[in-house]
Design a protein around this motif. Structure first.
Motif, PDB file in Angstrom:
ATOM      1  N   ARG A  16       0.822  -1.222   0.000  1.00 41.33           N
ATOM      2  CA  ARG A  16       0.000   0.000   0.000  1.00 41.33           C
ATOM      3  C   ARG A  16       0.851   1.264   0.000  1.00 41.33           C
ATOM      4  NH1 ARG A  16      -5.538  -1.618   2.291  1.00 41.33           N
ATOM      5  NH2 ARG A  16      -5.323  -3.861   2.355  1.00 41.33           N
ATOM      6  N   GLU A  17       1.883   1.228  -0.826  1.00 39.74           N
ATOM      7  CA  GLU A  17       2.791   2.367  -0.931  1.00 39.74           C
ATOM      8  C   GLU A  17       2.530   3.222  -2.166  1.00 39.74           C
ATOM      9  OE1 GLU A  17       6.550   0.368  -0.925  1.00 39.74           O
ATOM     10  OE2 GLU A  17       6.546   0.083   1.250  1.00 39.74           O
ATOM     11  N   LEU A  18       1.577   2.826  -3.009  1.00 42.12           N
ATOM     12  CA  LEU A  18       1.312   3.567  -4.242  1.00 42.12           C
ATOM     13  C   LEU A  18       0.259   4.643  -4.010  1.00 42.12           C
ATOM     14  CD1 LEU A  18       1.117   0.663  -6.861  1.00 42.12           C
ATOM     15  CD2 LEU A  18       3.091   2.061  -6.233  1.00 42.12           C
ATOM     16  N   GLY A  19       0.349   5.701  -4.801  1.00 45.43           N
ATOM     17  CA  GLY A  19      -0.675   6.733  -4.766  1.00 45.43           C
ATOM     18  C   GLY A  19      -1.977   6.225  -5.360  1.00 45.43           C
ATOM     19  N   GLY A  20      -3.034   6.979  -5.199  1.00 44.73           N
ATOM     20  CA  GLY A  20      -4.369   6.562  -5.599  1.00 44.73           C
ATOM     21  C   GLY A  20      -4.509   6.175  -7.053  1.00 44.73           C
ATOM     22  N   ALA A  23      -2.268   3.056  -7.844  1.00 41.90           N
ATOM     23  CA  ALA A  23      -2.847   1.866  -7.208  1.00 41.90           C
ATOM     24  C   ALA A  23      -4.089   1.413  -7.962  1.00 41.90           C
ATOM     25  CB  ALA A  23      -3.185   2.154  -5.747  1.00 41.90           C
ATOM     26  N   GLN A  24      -4.914   2.356  -8.385  1.00 39.98           N
ATOM     27  CA  GLN A  24      -6.128   2.016  -9.130  1.00 39.98           C
ATOM     28  C   GLN A  24      -5.777   1.391 -10.477  1.00 39.98           C
ATOM     29  OE1 GLN A  24      -9.375   2.240  -7.932  1.00 39.98           O
ATOM     30  NE2 GLN A  24      -9.705   0.925  -9.702  1.00 39.98           N
ATOM     31  N   ALA A  25      -4.750   1.906 -11.140  1.00 40.02           N
ATOM     32  CA  ALA A  25      -4.334   1.359 -12.429  1.00 40.02           C
ATOM     33  C   ALA A  25      -3.834  -0.076 -12.268  1.00 40.02           C
ATOM     34  CB  ALA A  25      -3.258   2.239 -13.056  1.00 40.02           C
ATOM     35  N   VAL A  26      -3.061  -0.340 -11.209  1.00 42.89           N
ATOM     36  CA  VAL A  26      -2.596  -1.700 -10.949  1.00 42.89           C
ATOM     37  C   VAL A  26      -3.787  -2.597 -10.643  1.00 42.89           C
ATOM     38  CG1 VAL A  26      -1.245  -3.173  -9.386  1.00 42.89           C
ATOM     39  CG2 VAL A  26      -0.289  -1.004 -10.194  1.00 42.89           C
ATOM     40  N   HIS A  27      -4.688  -2.131  -9.803  1.00 50.09           N
ATOM     41  CA  HIS A  27      -5.894  -2.895  -9.452  1.00 50.09           C
ATOM     42  C   HIS A  27      -6.690  -3.258 -10.713  1.00 50.09           C
ATOM     43  CE1 HIS A  27      -9.416  -4.152  -7.170  1.00 50.09           C
ATOM     44  NE2 HIS A  27     -10.119  -3.420  -8.021  1.00 50.09           N
TER      45      HIS A  27
END
Length: 66
Positions: A16-20, A23-27
């Motif tokens: 949980r070190e990525l910005g919003g 993180a959303q793009a990876v998700h």
């Protein structure tokens, strides 16, 4: 986002070190890509397994060794 980029970010994503937006793009990518999702599951499992290990050397003993 492509698989190479996602794979380079998986550890940070799990921690949980990525910005919003990132993180959303990876998700989003993981929801569509079975290969990356499998890599995510493998890394997640490994991180959980390692974190559950108990150290045989106390922190104080480790500090004296360094």
């Amino acid at each position: 986002m492509n698989c190479r980029k996602v794979n380079s970010l998986l550890s940070a994503y799990i921690d949980r070190e990525l910005g919003g937006d990132e993180a959303q793009a990876v998700h989003d990518h993981l929801s569509r890509c079975a290969a990356c999702n499998k890599e995510y599951e493998t890394i997640s499992y490994t991180k959980r397994a390692v974190s559950s290990l108990r150290s045989r050397v106390s922190r104080e003993e480790l500090d004296t060794l360094l």
